[in-house]
Design a protein around this motif. Structure first.
Motif, short mmCIF file in Angstrom:
data_model
loop_
_atom_site.label_atom_id
_atom_site.label_comp_id
_atom_site.label_asym_id
_atom_site.label_seq_id
_atom_site.Cartn_x
_atom_site.Cartn_y
_atom_site.Cartn_z
N ALA A 172 0.83 -1.20 0.00
CA ALA A 172 0.00 0.00 0.00
C ALA A 172 0.87 1.26 0.00
N GLU A 173 1.96 1.23 0.75
CA GLU A 173 2.86 2.37 0.80
C GLU A 173 3.52 2.61 -0.56
N MET A 174 4.01 1.55 -1.20
CA MET A 174 4.64 1.68 -2.51
C MET A 174 3.65 2.21 -3.55
N MET A 175 2.41 1.76 -3.47
CA MET A 175 1.42 2.12 -4.47
C MET A 175 0.70 3.43 -4.19
N GLY A 176 0.97 4.02 -3.03
CA GLY A 176 0.29 5.26 -2.67
C GLY A 176 -1.16 5.03 -2.29
N MET A 177 -1.47 3.85 -1.76
CA MET A 177 -2.83 3.50 -1.35
C MET A 177 -3.04 3.88 0.12
N ALA A 178 -4.27 3.77 0.57
CA ALA A 178 -4.56 4.03 1.98
C ALA A 178 -3.79 3.05 2.86
N PRO A 179 -3.30 3.51 4.00
CA PRO A 179 -2.53 2.62 4.88
C PRO A 179 -3.36 1.44 5.35
N VAL A 180 -2.68 0.33 5.59
CA VAL A 180 -3.31 -0.87 6.14
C VAL A 180 -3.00 -0.92 7.62
N THR A 181 -4.01 -1.04 8.44
CA THR A 181 -3.82 -1.05 9.88
C THR A 181 -3.96 -2.46 10.42
N VAL A 182 -3.22 -2.74 11.49
CA VAL A 182 -3.28 -4.04 12.15
C VAL A 182 -4.58 -4.14 12.93
N ALA A 183 -5.31 -5.24 12.74
CA ALA A 183 -6.56 -5.43 13.47
C ALA A 183 -6.28 -5.56 14.95
N ALA A 184 -7.17 -4.97 15.75
CA ALA A 184 -7.00 -5.01 17.21
C ALA A 184 -7.28 -6.41 17.72
#
Length: 386
Positions: free
Chosen positions: A374-386
């Motif tokens: 996601a970072e390389m592609m400029g996409m929305a960040p992926v968050t770790v599920a709680a």
């Protein structure tokens, strides 16, 4: 139940398998007749006929479809589901459980590569239109355009069209740009356009020419490659597979391209990653050793290894120790990939990656499977599920 589940998965490397007439339909008339065929290899026409017959059967016969789905990770190349049928490829993504995947071509560039610039760039335009069309119906399929850099003006024209078609990434050869460095000022407009568009460049295996001088295989001890032929990667090729991109990316860093274009991002795909930690150390040592006599090195704003961390990502091979790579290089550097439907990806790459990452914290795993992509592609960040 999909192949991958339990978290978000982004696939940094997948391919389509071109049929014999695939590229010609997208080429301008003056280029169409100049394209080289891909069906000249012994037995290839028969294999393509068999693959198309199987795809037709899957479309009409539920039993054939069920068998194809059962063999999702076993059938490879043209025989795999979704290898050349875009609609079937969408079903494949459902079965794989990936949220998205970059889609590269396989053989098309050999139809137009070489020194004839009219053919080279005419074929490039056809290629990029074709890949974009393959992916157009499904937003999860992210088309990768190819743009050679040997002619800066034509490269910029090809890039502009690729971006207008929705290219998600742009593959550039991991070589010199003809008689120029890829960092030459004549190519700065190309890199500026990529940066402005927020689209990453990528290097991919095959984009740097021959991996190894074939003379190294002339040892009176002939072997087949691990796929059963003689034209793919063998042990000595594996030892050199990263040489081309490591020089290309070093030039980008040492010539200050990431200072000039601070939002430019890139990926190194299917070159492995075991070489990356030592390469980062050598980059830093290169500046320490040569900055006194090389003025451009004195202008770098960061240590070279920091540019790697900020701007570049790498796909490990499934057999490489990803836990060790994260420990040595950093969790921000590495990407999950399947190489579907190429045989090099193996029948169960996820099992190998998961086995390596069992002792790695979940945030680093999330980065590997999705966040770094996601970072390389400029996409929305992926968050770790709680």
């Amino acid at each position: 139940m999909p192949y991958a589940e339990g978290r978000v998965f982004y696939d940094a490397d997948s391919h389509l398998m071109e049929l014999g007439d695939w590229l010609a339909g997208y080429a301008d008339p003056d280029i169409r007749e100049k394209l080289r065929p891909i069906t000249g290899a012994p037995g290839l026409s028969e294999l393509l006929d068999k693959a198309q017959a199987r795809a037709a059967a899957r479309a009409e016969d539920p039993e054939a479809l069920a068998k194809g789905e059962e063999r999702l990770m076993t059938d490879k190349g043209w025989l795999a589901m979704g290898a050349f049928d875009p609609a079937e490829r969408s079903r494949v993504l459902d079965l794989l459980g990936f949220e998205a995947q970059l889609v590269f071509s396989t053989f098309a560039p050999v139809q137009y590569g070489g020194r004839d610039l009219d053919l080279l760039y005419g074929g490039t335009l056809a290629h990029n239109r074709a890949v974009a069309d393959f992916c157009a119906h499904d937003e999860r399929l992210l088309p990768v355009a190819n743009v050679p850099l040997v002619d800066p003006d034509r490269a910029r024209t090809a890039l502009d069209e690729a971006l207008s078609l929705g290219a998600a990434a742009v593959m550039v050869p991991s070589t010199a740009a003809g008689d120029r460095s890829p960092t030459h000022p004549d190519l700065h407009p190309f890199w500026a356009t990529l940066e402005e568009a927020g689209v990453p460049f990528v290097n991919h295996i095959g984009g740097g020419g021959k991996i190894l001088d074939r003379a190294f295989h002339n040892n009176d001890m002939p072997v087949v490659d691990h796929l059963g032929g003689g034209e793919n990667i063998r042990a000595k090729d594996y030892m050199a597979v990263h040489h081309s991109p490591e020089v290309f990316l070093a030039a980008m860093i040492l010539d200050g391209m990431f200072d000039r274009f601070p939002d430019l991002r890139g990926g190194c795909i299917e070159h492995g990653a075991l070489w990356v930690p030592s390469w980062m150390r050598r980059l830093d040592l290169a500046v320490k050793s040569f900055a006194r006599t090389e003025e451009p090195l004195q202008r770098l704003e960061l240590a070279p290894s920091e540019y790697v961390r900020r701007h570049l990502k790498f796909t490990p091979f499934p057999d490489e120790p990803v836990d060790w790579l994260i420990e040595q290089g950093g969790a921000e550097l590495f990407l999950f990939s399947s190489d579907y439907p190429h045989p090099e990806g193996g029948r169960d790459p996820l099992r190998k990656f998961r086995g390596c990452l069992e002792g790695v914290d979940d945030e680093a795993q999330e980065r590997f499977y999705a966040g770094n992509f996601a970072e390389m592609m400029g996409m929305a960040p992926v968050t770790v599920a709680a």
